[in-house]
Design a protein around this motif. Sequence first.
Motif, short mmCIF file in Angstrom:
data_model
loop_
_atom_site.label_atom_id
_atom_site.label_comp_id
_atom_site.label_asym_id
_atom_site.label_seq_id
_atom_site.Cartn_x
_atom_site.Cartn_y
_atom_site.Cartn_z
N ALA A 191 0.83 -1.21 0.00
CA ALA A 191 0.00 0.00 0.00
C ALA A 191 0.87 1.26 0.00
CB ALA A 191 -0.93 -0.01 1.21
N TYR A 192 1.90 1.27 0.82
CA TYR A 192 2.82 2.43 0.84
C TYR A 192 3.58 2.55 -0.48
CZ TYR A 192 2.12 3.58 5.77
OH TYR A 192 1.57 3.99 6.96
N VAL A 193 4.01 1.43 -1.02
CA VAL A 193 4.70 1.44 -2.32
C VAL A 193 3.77 2.01 -3.39
CG1 VAL A 193 5.56 -0.04 -4.17
CG2 VAL A 193 6.34 -0.40 -1.82
N GLY A 194 2.51 1.56 -3.39
CA GLY A 194 1.56 2.02 -4.39
C GLY A 194 1.29 3.51 -4.31
N SER A 195 1.41 4.07 -3.11
CA SER A 195 1.19 5.51 -2.94
C SER A 195 2.46 6.32 -3.19
CB SER A 195 0.66 5.80 -1.53
OG SER A 195 1.68 5.58 -0.56
N ASP A 197 5.13 6.28 -1.24
CA ASP A 197 5.79 6.65 0.03
C ASP A 197 6.81 5.57 0.38
OD1 ASP A 197 6.55 7.48 2.52
OD2 ASP A 197 4.52 7.79 3.29
N MET A 198 7.98 5.65 -0.25
CA MET A 198 8.99 4.62 -0.04
C MET A 198 9.67 4.74 1.33
SD MET A 198 8.78 2.57 -2.44
CE MET A 198 10.15 1.58 -1.86
N ILE A 199 9.61 5.91 1.94
CA ILE A 199 10.20 6.06 3.27
C ILE A 199 9.44 5.20 4.28
CG2 ILE A 199 10.64 7.68 5.16
CD1 ILE A 199 11.10 9.84 3.05
N ARG A 200 8.11 5.34 4.27
CA ARG A 200 7.31 4.53 5.20
C ARG A 200 7.37 3.05 4.83
NH1 ARG A 200 3.16 7.41 7.82
NH2 ARG A 200 2.66 5.43 8.85
N ALA A 201 7.38 2.76 3.54
CA ALA A 201 7.46 1.37 3.11
C ALA A 201 8.74 0.72 3.61
CB ALA A 201 7.38 1.28 1.58
N LYS A 202 9.86 1.44 3.50
CA LYS A 202 11.15 0.89 3.94
C LYS A 202 11.20 0.75 5.46
CE LYS A 202 15.43 -0.39 2.96
NZ LYS A 202 16.11 -0.44 4.24
N SER A 217 10.46 -8.68 -2.93
CA SER A 217 10.08 -8.28 -4.30
C SER A 217 9.30 -6.97 -4.29
CB SER A 217 9.26 -9.38 -4.96
OG SER A 217 10.00 -10.57 -5.08
N THR A 218 8.42 -6.80 -3.30
CA THR A 218 7.59 -5.60 -3.24
C THR A 218 8.44 -4.35 -3.00
OG1 THR A 218 5.73 -6.89 -2.37
CG2 THR A 218 5.65 -4.51 -2.06
N ILE A 219 9.37 -4.42 -2.05
CA ILE A 219 10.16 -3.24 -1.72
C ILE A 219 11.15 -2.91 -2.86
CG2 ILE A 219 12.05 -4.39 -0.48
CD1 ILE A 219 10.26 -1.19 0.65
N ILE A 220 11.71 -3.94 -3.50
CA ILE A 220 12.62 -3.70 -4.63
C ILE A 220 11.87 -3.09 -5.79
CG2 ILE A 220 14.06 -4.85 -6.36
CD1 ILE A 220 14.83 -6.88 -4.13
N ALA A 221 10.70 -3.65 -6.10
CA ALA A 221 9.87 -3.10 -7.19
C ALA A 221 9.46 -1.67 -6.88
CB ALA A 221 8.64 -3.98 -7.40
N GLY A 222 9.24 -1.38 -5.60
CA GLY A 222 8.84 -0.04 -5.21
C GLY A 222 9.88 1.00 -5.58
N TYR A 223 11.15 0.71 -5.29
CA TYR A 223 12.22 1.67 -5.61
C TYR A 223 12.37 1.87 -7.12
CZ TYR A 223 13.85 2.35 -0.86
OH TYR A 223 13.93 2.71 0.45
N VAL A 224 12.05 0.83 -7.89
CA VAL A 224 12.11 0.96 -9.35
C VAL A 224 10.93 1.76 -9.86
CG1 VAL A 224 12.01 -0.32 -11.52
CG2 VAL A 224 13.45 -1.16 -9.65
N GLN A 225 9.73 1.43 -9.38
CA GLN A 225 8.52 2.01 -9.94
C GLN A 225 8.22 3.41 -9.43
OE1 GLN A 225 6.53 1.08 -12.40
NE2 GLN A 225 7.91 -0.63 -12.77
#
Length: 648
Positions: A191-195, A197-202, A217-225
Amino acid sequence: MIRFYSTSAKPFHSDHYCKIVSLIDSCKSMQQIKQTHSQLVTTALISHSVSAHKLLKLAAHVSLSYAHKLFDQIPQPDLFIYNTMIKAHSMLPHSCHNSFSVFRSLIRDSGLFPNRYSFVFAFSACGNGLSMQEGQQVRVHAVKVGLENNIFVLNALIGMYGKWRLVEEGWKVFQWAVDRDLYSWNTMIAAYVGSGDMIRAKELFDGMQEKDVVSWSTIIAGYVQVLLDLKVNKIMILVESGHFTSTRLKVGCFMEALDLFNEMLQIGPRPNEYTLVSAFAACSNLVALDQGKWIHAYIGRGEVKMNERLLASIIDMYAKCGEIESASRVFFNYKVKQKVWPWNAMIGGFAMHGKPNEAINVFEQMKVEKVSPNKVTFIALLNACSHGYMVEEGKLYFRLMVSDYAITPEIEHYGCMVDLLSRSGFLKEAEDMISSMPMAPDVAIWGALLNACRIYKDIERGHRIGRTIKDMDPNHIGCHVLLSNIYSTSGRWNEARMLREKNEVSNERKKIPGCSSIELKGTFHQFLVGDRSHPESREIYSFLDEMTIKLKSAGYVPELGELLHDIDDEEDKETALSVHSEKLAIAYGLMNTTYGTPIRIVKNLRICGDCHQATKFISKVYDRVIIVRDRTRYHHFKDGICSCKDYW
């Protein structure tokens, strides 16, 4: 909900049942499903929940509308059948309202009590296409039946809020949950990645006591996307608040993705195909060829099974790292090409490297293999034609897209056609196409034509189009820069200066600065125009002075018309051109690599004419292959010649 069923059906027997079940399992087509359906009705097995459910589930994969008609014919569907129908409709955005209708029928009409799966599928439907009102209604029913604290229901509720970008609401549910499992954490991170907000996600990721392959996979994809999805204005806000360039912001996130991937290899679970797709995407954007090759070798050792998505990401990685021959070898060596993604990646790779004939050959082979193209295929194909001066071929494929494949051209396809006509010098035809578009042209399309006016020095048309863009977006930086460039290259310094001064006064946004980067031994070095922040800055500028002398001895003459500033002194003009970011990056690469090593540069903007000319001379004087990836395409410089044939 009205139900229809036969009242004259004969009683069924166990041998009938076994035959019908076997028949359902053997169905391979819609016609066979319909035949089996009629036998269920005539033998009264339509009222047998197991056989009805098996056929319903099978039909839903082939035709959801037919499955719903079948559902309406089942006399007394049980909860299992209801849940199957709710789930089937929930997975498609255009059918989510049907999922909610079936859920509501379950609550009101069936006499059955929904279970946790009913709510999981209903929340999924709400998140995929329904409004908050329907979602709150489902949540109220969960409370009524005492399932509000069920972990499956809570996870689905968090996921629903995440899809709506109501991340704080999802966070409240996460905090309130009495029980949380690994899926709860993964859903909240997603949810954080989708919004964005990579700081909160991490932070959440780092706080997990247990992580599985989905977590990584979710956190890595987040930094890319997160950066691929950001709009330019959002990037500029981050740039202005953090005092760094947009390119450095991007590099930082892609590096973080690769750092996490390497950490996963050391202490985490084995990556799957989704992890690797993200890792390849990070390599592509960083031009991290060595890392990309290592990951490809990792797959080759049999660690992960190849599929079309993964194959497409490998092809894309090699293409974007300047290794188009390697991309081509990978494409032709692997056989998993039944779906469109690898074909699109290969056509797009040839397009960005200025190989239109090869792109067209891949498309023709795609037709032979009976792989259906999609809209992305034609964007890549038209882009290939644009970079190859293939006007008639581009027009042909634009027509075939509609006549042979029933693909309605979207604004991106019109943009490619306008770019093709504009680059080829057909400025009037390009402007006529813009006027005839069925949708309103955006600034990017007008900008392609404005850039062509700069190339072909059509000042009158450029001035008129510039006014059009200004009416659409008064603060558009690119328009002002292009117009200033048009005036400068025509020697109209007063108009260029007035436009620049007006822009500086009226516009709060800043032009994205040119930035070039080079990767050496795993470290990324970035340079801005006139940049002196690098630790080896003194050595770089000393080498640059020597390099300029050698280039001039070989016949290089600076293209002063590219300069956007009203500078009287010719020497000062040459100095301003000599410190462009790509020249600094190339100089650093020559200083720190052995003879024969290719130099790979990434430029965030279109390479200017003078740097393009200078790089041709550098490749000849220093006998190096230099690969420059700018905003629009790849340039392969070798022996004083560029692969774009000076047409970009």
